[in-house]
Design an enzyme around this catalytic site. Structure first.
Site, PDB file in Angstrom:
ATOM      1  N   PHE A 160     -34.776  -4.235   6.270  1.00  0.00           N
ATOM      2  CA  PHE A 160     -33.583  -5.026   5.902  1.00  0.00           C
ATOM      3  C   PHE A 160     -32.795  -4.375   4.771  1.00  0.00           C
ATOM      4  CE2 PHE A 160     -33.840  -7.207   1.804  1.00  0.00           C
ATOM      5  CZ  PHE A 160     -35.115  -6.881   1.390  1.00  0.00           C
ATOM      6  N   LYS A 161     -33.417  -3.451   4.057  1.00  0.00           N
ATOM      7  CA  LYS A 161     -32.717  -2.836   2.926  1.00  0.00           C
ATOM      8  C   LYS A 161     -31.457  -2.085   3.371  1.00  0.00           C
ATOM      9  CE  LYS A 161     -36.472  -2.817  -0.372  1.00  0.00           C
ATOM     10  NZ  LYS A 161     -37.570  -3.475   0.399  1.00  0.00           N
ATOM     11  N   ASP A 162     -31.388  -1.716   4.652  1.00  0.00           N
ATOM     12  CA  ASP A 162     -30.174  -1.072   5.163  1.00  0.00           C
ATOM     13  C   ASP A 162     -28.945  -1.970   5.032  1.00  0.00           C
ATOM     14  OD1 ASP A 162     -31.331   1.374   5.997  1.00  0.00           O
ATOM     15  OD2 ASP A 162     -32.048   0.456   7.854  1.00  0.00           O
TER      16      ASP A 162
END
Ligand SMILES: *Cc1c(COP(=O)(O)O)cnc(C)c1O
Length: 465
Positions: A111-113
Site C-alpha cells: 500500500f505504500k505505493d
C-alpha cells in the site's frame, strides 16, 4: 493551508514546504492547522467518481491553491497510472458484509505505493518549479525502501539513498530496490540491523553539514505529511463503493507506525461516517496495550512473519495524541519528554476519547497463519500475513454485522512466501507479470560499514552535481 508542529514550538509551514521537510525543528510532526470538512451531500455527490477524480476532491483543500488544479489533477493521474488494476483500490468480498480493500496493485505490491508514487511526482513538480535539488535519505526494513525508490527513480532533481540492513531483508524486497539502476538511485546495504540504519538517518537529518552547498535532506517515511494525506483517499473510495455516506462503514487496519490508520481517523474527522476503526497489531503491540490497558511502553522488538509491522514505537501516534490533548503542543512536549524514559500514560480524558475512536486486537504468528489457512479454505482467497492480521482483528472486534467491515490489504502475498507456505500453500504465490523476471535482473548496491562517516563520505561522492 498552514501546517503546525504537534509540539507547538516550531514555525508554521506552507504545503510545499511541509512536503520538503522531515520532523519539525522542535521534534514534533507537522499537521494541518485546520482540517477540511465535507458535508454528507458533498460526499454523496462524489459517488461514481474514478479513484483519480476522487483523490483530487480529497487532496485539493490541503494544497489550497499552492498548486493549480489542473497540475494537481495531472500529478494524481500520473501517480496512479502505474497501478495494475483500473479500479486502483478494488474491493473483494470475503464474508458476510466483510470486504478486502486491495491496496497492493501498485508497482511494489504494497500500500505504500499509494503515497510514495504521489510523493515522488509531487517532489519532482515542486523542485522543478523552484529549480532546486534535494537528497532523499531513508532507512527500510523492506517495503518503504522499494516504494520510495520506485516513486523517485524518474525525478531528476533528487538523489535517493536508501539504507537497508545487509542480508536482513528478503530476496524479493532487496531485489525490488537494487534492480532499479537509474543513476539517481543509491542503495546502501549497511553492516548492521534496521535500528542502525535508522539511527544513521536520524543523525544525518540532525546535522546536514555533510551535504553539498544548497542541498537538504527530505524524509519519505510516514512522518512526511503528504504520505498521510494521500492515504485518506481510499477510505472515501471504499465507503462510497459500499453505500456510504448514507450508511456508516468500518475499517480494520494492519498497523505499524500508525500512518495508515491515522489517515482513516482523518477521513472520519473530515465528515466520512466511519463506525469502527480497528487497530490490528502483531506481537509488537504497543498500540494495543495502550488502548486496552493504558500501557504505552517500549518493549524489545519481536521479529515476526509480518515484518512491515515490526516496530517498537509508532511515530504517527503523536499526531493523534495532539488531537486527544486538545491540540495543546505544550502537553505533547511534556508527554513525549515522559516517554523518553520508555513509558507514558494517557490522561483519563485522552484514554476515553481514544477508546471511543479505536478498537484494537493483537495476533501472534501462530494465530495469523491459521487465519491465512482458514480464509483460503473458505474463499480460495490468499491473504498476505499483514492483511491476515487485519482480517482477524476485524472478526474479533466487530460490533455490528449490518455495517460493512473493510479490511485493508496492505501487501500482495507474493511478497511474503514464508508465511504463506506455513499456512499450507505448497506453491509460492506467483509474482505479478511485470515482476516475473525479478530474479534475472541486474542488481546494484554498496555494502558499507556501520559507521556514520563512511556512509556520509559515500553519499558525498555519489550526489550528482
Ligand atoms: C508499512 C506497512 C504496514 C504498516 O503501516 P503503518 O502506516 O506503518 O501503520 C502494514 N502492512 C504493510 C504490508 C506495510 O508495508
Amino acid at each position: 493551508m498552514k501546517y503546525i508542529s504537534t509540539r507547538g514550538d516550531a514555525p508554521s509551514l506552507t504545503f510545499e514546504d511541509v512536503v520538503l521537510t522531515g520532523l519539525a525543528p522542535d521534534g514534533g510532526l507537522y499537521v494541518p492547522e485546520t482540517l477540511p470538512k465535507f458535508s454528507q451531500e458533498e460526499i454523496a455527490s462524489w459517488a461514481g467518481l474514478s479513484y483519480q477524480e476522487l483523490a483530487f476532491k480529497v487532496i485539493a483543500p490541503f494544497v489550497a491553491g499552492e498548486i493549480p488544479d489542473a497540475d494537481l489533477q495531472g500529478l494524481i493521474d500520473k501517480s496512479y497510472a502505474t497501478f495494475r488494476h483500473d479500479a486502483i483500490a478494488p474491493l473483494v468480498q470475503t464474508g458476510h458484509n466483510e470486504w478486502i480493500l486491495e491496496l497492493f496493485q501498485g508497482p511494489t505490491l504494497a500500500f505504500k505505493d499509494f503515497a510514495l508514487q504521489f510523493l515522488g511526482n509531487l517532489l519532482d513538480y515542486i523542485l522543478k518549479k523552484r529549480d532546486q535539488k534535494v537528497v532523499v535519505m531513508g532507512a527500510t526494513s523492506g517495503d518503504t525502501g522499494s516504494a520510495a525508490i520506485e516513486g523517485c527513480r524518474h525525478c531528476d532533481n533528487i538523489d535517493i539513498f536508501i539504507l537497508h540492513p545487509y542480508q536482513r531483508v528478503s530476496d524479493v524486497q532487496r531485489r525490488q530496490m537494487t534492480t532499479v539502476l537509474e543513476k539517481n538511485v543509491h542503495n546502501i546495504a549497511l553492516k548492521g540491523n534496521f535500528d542502525d540504519c535508522q539511527n544513521m538517518v536520524k543523525a544525518s537529518f540532525g546535522d546536514q553539514s555533510f551535504l553539498p552547498e544548497g542541498r537538504q535532506l527530505v524524509a519519505v517515511n510516514s512522518i512526511n505529511w503528504a504520505r498521510i494525506m494521500a492515504q485518506i483517499v481510499y477510505y472515501f473510495y471504499a465507503a462510497l463503493a459500499l453505500g456510504g455516506p448514507a450508511r456508516p462503514i468500518s475499517f480494520s487496519v494492519p498497523t505499524g507506525n500508525f500512518g495508515d490508520i491515522f489517515a482513516g481517523y482523518l477521513a472520519k474527522q473530515m465528515g466520512l461516517p466511519i463506525d469502527q476503526l480497528v487497530i490490528a497489531t502483531n506481537a509488537n503491540d504497543i498500540l494495543h496495550r495502550c488502548i486496552s490497558e493504558n500501557d504505552h511502553s517500549k518493549k524489545e522488538l519481536i521479529h515476526s512473519l509480518s515484518p512491515s509491522m515490526d516496530i517498537m514505537v509508532s511515530s504517527n501516534f503523536e499526531r493523534l495524541l495532539f488531537d486527544l490533548y486538545g491540540r495543546n503542543g505544550a502537553s505533547i512536549k511534556q508527554l513525549m519528554e515522559e516517554f523518553k524514559s520508555g513509558a507514558m500514560h494517557l490522561s483519563d480524558e485522552a484514554l476515553v476519547k481514544a477508546r471511543e475512536l479505536f478498537s484494537s486486537y493483537r495476533l501472534d504468528d501462530e494465530e495469523m497463519i491459521q487465519v491465512i489457512a482458514d480464509v483460503f479454505e473458505h474463499t480460495e482467497y490468499l491473504l498476505d500475513p499483514h492483511t491476515a492480521i487485519g482480517v482477524q482483528a476485524a472478526r474479533k472486534r466487530r460490533r455490528r454485522q449490518d455495517i460493512p467491515m473493510v479490511c485493508l490489504a496492505t501487501a500482495h502475498p507474493a511478497k511474503f512466501p514464508e508465511a504463506v507456505r506455513k499456512a499450507g500453500q505448497t506453491d509460492d504465490p506467483a509474482l505479478p507479470h511485470h515482476m516475473a523476471d525479478l530474479f534475472d535482473r541486474e542488481e546494484r548496491y554498496e555494502v558499507l560499514d556501520n559507521d556514520l562517516s563512511v556512509v556520509q563520505k559515500h553519499m558525498q561522492g555519489n550526489i550528482r552535481a
